[in-house]
Design an enzyme around this catalytic site. Structure first.
Site, PDB file in Angstrom:
ATOM      1  N   ASP A  62      48.599  38.693  35.932  1.00  0.00           N
ATOM      2  CA  ASP A  62      47.928  39.562  36.894  1.00  0.00           C
ATOM      3  C   ASP A  62      46.492  39.852  36.464  1.00  0.00           C
ATOM      4  OD1 ASP A  62      48.394  41.448  39.311  1.00  0.00           O
ATOM      5  OD2 ASP A  62      47.409  42.716  37.811  1.00  0.00           O
ATOM      6  N   ARG A  63      45.581  39.650  37.370  1.00  0.00           N
ATOM      7  CA  ARG A  63      44.157  39.788  37.065  1.00  0.00           C
ATOM      8  C   ARG A  63      43.757  41.249  36.883  1.00  0.00           C
ATOM      9  NH1 ARG A  63      47.321  36.769  39.120  1.00  0.00           N
ATOM     10  NH2 ARG A  63      46.931  37.647  41.182  1.00  0.00           N
ATOM     11  N   THR A  64      44.252  42.125  37.751  1.00  0.00           N
ATOM     12  CA  THR A  64      43.891  43.538  37.646  1.00  0.00           C
ATOM     13  C   THR A  64      44.364  44.135  36.329  1.00  0.00           C
ATOM     14  OG1 THR A  64      43.878  43.863  40.051  1.00  0.00           O
ATOM     15  CG2 THR A  64      44.208  45.815  38.680  1.00  0.00           C
ATOM     16  N   CYS A  97      41.747  34.372  45.790  1.00  0.00           N
ATOM     17  CA  CYS A  97      41.979  35.647  45.097  1.00  0.00           C
ATOM     18  C   CYS A  97      40.612  36.196  44.701  1.00  0.00           C
ATOM     19  CB  CYS A  97      42.844  35.448  43.854  1.00  0.00           C
ATOM     20  SG  CYS A  97      43.005  36.942  42.833  1.00  0.00           S
ATOM     21  N   THR A  99      39.852  39.040  43.070  1.00  0.00           N
ATOM     22  CA  THR A  99      39.809  39.574  41.710  1.00  0.00           C
ATOM     23  C   THR A  99      39.622  38.459  40.689  1.00  0.00           C
ATOM     24  OG1 THR A  99      41.340  41.302  42.447  1.00  0.00           O
ATOM     25  CG2 THR A  99      40.930  41.137  40.089  1.00  0.00           C
ATOM     26  N   ALA A 100      40.219  37.289  40.932  1.00  0.00           N
ATOM     27  CA  ALA A 100      40.092  36.158  40.017  1.00  0.00           C
ATOM     28  C   ALA A 100      38.655  35.656  39.915  1.00  0.00           C
ATOM     29  CB  ALA A 100      41.011  35.013  40.454  1.00  0.00           C
ATOM     30  N   THR A 141      41.124  45.605  45.298  1.00  0.00           N
ATOM     31  CA  THR A 141      41.910  46.136  44.183  1.00  0.00           C
ATOM     32  C   THR A 141      41.008  46.943  43.241  1.00  0.00           C
ATOM     33  OG1 THR A 141      41.561  44.240  42.713  1.00  0.00           O
ATOM     34  CG2 THR A 141      43.431  44.115  44.251  1.00  0.00           C
TER      35      THR A 141
END
Length: 246
Positions: A62-64, A97, A99-100, A141
């Site tokens: 998970d990036r977050t 994505c 966030t990525a 996010t």
């Protein structure tokens, strides 16, 4: 109206590039992106579409969580997934994505094909289509907000974010809640209501357009939910691909 033979050849020639999708973040958002690419591609036959290589690697950490220092670094898995696309000899790739994108430079340095930067494309798109816009509301996010990605790429605008309470209890719960979050497979009802409520607050605070700054948000929201435009950066990336800008 049927395309002439010459026009069919022209459409097919425009779509000769091999497109890579570095996906799995999450799987449904990745599938949604591919479906939208299909629908956006002018075509009369199967052969008019792009050839697409997709690695939907749902095992990428998970990036977050990583950005907040609470989880495994996703970069090795992101690079490994990009290498799969490299082995397939894609001409260009995209990452469904947002966030990525915080890690996009590290990924790009490890491969020999270009990755379309959705946030850079978004800036170009807004300037071209909404030249008078000054205030932009961001739905994304908490990880993305912490990175400052939107401030970096949309530096010419006044960006309006939810306050901490709304971000934590509305936006993040709509995305991540195990009971009703979009990542848990819930794509109607409560998560939509929470995101629409947040968007309306941003509009009340001066937002002239809204950005669906997370692919899960773009999965459930569209412009019909608001009285102002809602822009999904993934739609902007798809437009860049289809119009042969990449």
């Amino acid at each position: 109206m049927e395309l002439s033979k010459d026009n069919k050849k022209e459409v097919t020639a425009m779509n000769d590039k091999l497109i890579g999708i570095l996906g799995g973040m999450g799987p449904e958002a990745t599938a949604h992106f591919y479906f939208k690419l299909i629908k956006a591609t002018p075509s009369k036959t199967d052969q008019d579409h792009f050839r697409v290589i997709m690695d939907s690697n749902s095992k990428i950490p998970d990036r977050t969580s990583a950005i907040f220092g609470n989880g495994e670094n996703p970069v090795p898995a992101l690079i490994e997934t990009a290498k799969t696309l490299e082995c397939a000899k894609v001409d260009v790739a995209c990452i469904p994505c947002i966030t990525a994108h915080y890690f996009i430079d590290e990924i790009q340095e490890s491969i020999n094909f270009p990755i379309l930067n959705a946030l850079r494309e978004l800036d170009i798109y807004i300037k071209a289509n909404y030249p008078d816009i000054k205030n932009i509301g961001i739905l994304a996010t908490s990880g993305t907000l912490k990175t400052g990605l939107f401030n970096k790429y949309l530096s010419d605008y006044n960006l309006i974010y939810p306050n901490d309470d709304i971000q934590t209890n509305k936006v993040m719960q709509a995305i991540y809640s195990p009971q009703y979050g979009i990542k848990s497979g819930v794509i109607e009802g409560k998560p939509i209501d929470m995101l629409v409520e947040t968007g309306e607050i941003l509009i009340k605070n001066g937002a002239q357009i809204l950005i669906a700054g997370c692919t899960e948000i773009g999965l459930v929201l569209n412009s019909s939910h608001f009285d102002i435009p809602l822009i999904d950066p993934m739609d902007v990336v798809i437009e860049a691909i289809v119009k042969n800008k990449c």
